[in-house]
Design an enzyme around this catalytic site. Structure first.
Site, short mmCIF file in Angstrom:
data_model
loop_
_atom_site.label_atom_id
_atom_site.label_comp_id
_atom_site.label_asym_id
_atom_site.label_seq_id
_atom_site.Cartn_x
_atom_site.Cartn_y
_atom_site.Cartn_z
N TYR A 162 14.45 19.41 -52.30
CA TYR A 162 15.05 19.52 -50.97
C TYR A 162 16.41 20.20 -50.99
CZ TYR A 162 12.23 17.03 -47.54
OH TYR A 162 11.28 16.68 -46.64
N LYS A 203 8.36 10.19 -61.41
CA LYS A 203 7.16 10.73 -62.06
C LYS A 203 7.63 11.24 -63.43
CE LYS A 203 2.78 12.22 -61.70
NZ LYS A 203 1.60 11.38 -61.46
N ASP A 224 2.79 7.84 -57.68
CA ASP A 224 1.41 7.78 -57.18
C ASP A 224 0.89 6.34 -57.23
OD1 ASP A 224 1.78 8.26 -59.86
OD2 ASP A 224 0.01 9.50 -60.14
N ASP A 282 11.19 11.01 -49.00
CA ASP A 282 10.75 11.54 -47.71
C ASP A 282 9.31 11.10 -47.42
OD1 ASP A 282 10.85 13.23 -45.43
OD2 ASP A 282 9.71 14.74 -46.52
#
Ligand code: NAD
Length: 360
Positions: free
Chosen positions: A124, A191, A225, A249
């Site tokens: 971002y 992650k 995830d 987000d």
């Protein structure tokens, strides 16, 4: 105590939902001076820009602001006011609570999650290279030279910077919030198994900060995830989440969906000195001027603001009144009715009046 607060009504449904918020906050009887400043479409008409300099000055002076949503005009050359505000005022922490209130379309009971999203870095950050541009081709050449995997020449590139400073301050903010608000668990979202040097850094530096809090908090980590699956299956398991920008987000919308949608999702953007409160939803232009939309997200943002100002009793009064009106389900806006076309749905103004009447 007297408070000076900058109020940005925004555009679209913004003036209606912030008007409802102001009515309810004023009914609490606090000594608040609202410094109302036009932004967005109204400011473009008057000042030729959606975010005039004097609005920044007002926020910097008052240190606390609450805003309605603002349209991000497409193809006009104006930058997003929301991104501008976060960057210009260094509002590095975006805080989004998701809580189940009786009477709303909550998917699971007992959800009470507060998500901290890093607001300045990650994909971002806005560092992007358009495919085939001179800069992109130059960067590709360098990248192909520096590492063994060949990147196709027709690629566009977005850069994902995650820094030690950016990570430490967001994880510290989440831990401090957890302690101050009697919460027990902070979960670092990442992650790191795939992106070792960015998410890996976020995880390692986050765990390093967490050591300072090991006698007060349980700090865990989860792969993003896996988190998404668990949030759907057993959301009550989670307490405070702290995420890099992009996952924050996406996961915050998942959390908003769990507790009944955008109409009731509040938010705060916090820096070291300045705090800006706002609903998560946008300006819903198709409903502008109809006195129809749900003011709850903006009202719950005001609840966060009152807690930030050190007014926990007033925050509880307002939150309890909102909760009562939601639970009764009679004087609520169309989106909270079992049938969205129910002609008995309350207007924005009527719902605000019902909340004022419940203030004890
Ligand atoms: P949106 O959130 O404005 O609206 C999407 C839909 O959600 C609406 O059509 C409506 O059905 C529902 N909705 C939203 N708020 C509601 C409320 N308070 N009560 C009842 N229903 C509500 O999203 P969008 O249509 O993608 O965006 C419209 C504009 O808002 C765009 O210009 C976008 O850039 C801007 N935006 C601004 C902010 C902000 O100012 N923080 C945030 C998101 C989007």
């Amino acid at each position: 105590m007297a408070y000076n607060i900058t109020l940005l009504p925004g555009d679209g449904i913004g003036p209606e939902v912030t008007g409802a918020m102001r009515k309810c906050v004023d009914a609490l009887g606090l000594d608040i001076k609202w410094d109302v400043q036009e932004v967005g479409e109204y400011a473009i008409k008057k000042y030729g820009t959606p975010m005039p300099d004097h609005v920044f000055e007002s926020i910097k002076k008052n240190k606390v602001a609450i805003k309605g949503p603002i349209v991000t005009p497409i193809g006009t050359g104006f930058r997003s006011v929301n991104v501008l505000l976060r960057q210009e005022l260094d509002l590095f922490a975006c805080i989004r609570p998701s809580k189940c209130y009786a009477g709303t379309k909550c998917k699971a009971d007992n959800v009470d999650i507060v998500l901290f999203r890093e607001n300045t870095e990650d994909l971002y950050a806005g560092i992007e290279f358009e495919k085939q541009s001179r800069e992109c081709l130059k960067l590709l050449e360098l990248l192909n030279e520096l590492q063994p995997k060949k990147i196709s020449k027709d690629s566009g590139i977005s850069i994902k910077p995650i820094s030690v400073k950016g990570t430490k301050r967001i994880v510290r903010a989440a831990c401090e919030y957890a302690i101050k608000n009697n919460r027990e668990k902070v979960t670092i979202v990442h992650k790191a198994n795939i992106m070792k040097y960015t998410d890996g850094l976020f995880l390692n530096e986050g765990l390093e900060v967490a050591k300072e809090y090991e006698d007060k908090l349980i700090v865990r980590d989860v792969i993003v995830d896996n988190l998404c699956m668990q949030l759907v299956q057993r959301p009550e398991h989670f307490d405070v989440l702290v995420c890099p920008n992009l996952y924050g987000d996406i996961v915050s919308d998942l959390c908003a969906g769990l507790v009944g949608g955008l109409g009731i999702a509040p938010g705060a953007n916090i820096g070291n000195e300045i705090a800006l409160f706002e609903p998560v939803h946008g300006s819903a232009p198709k409903y502008a001027g109809q006195d129809k939309c749900n003011p709850t997200a903006t009202l719950l943002s005001a609840v966060l603001m009152l807690r930030h100002l050190g007014e926990p009793k007033q925050a509880d009064r307002l939150e309890n009144a909102i909760a009562e009106v939601l639970k009764e389900g009679k004087r609520v806006t169309y989106d909270l009715m079992p049938d969205r076309d129910d002609p008995n749905a309350a207007t924005t103004t009527e719902m605000a009046e019902a909340i004022c009447q419940k203030l004890k």
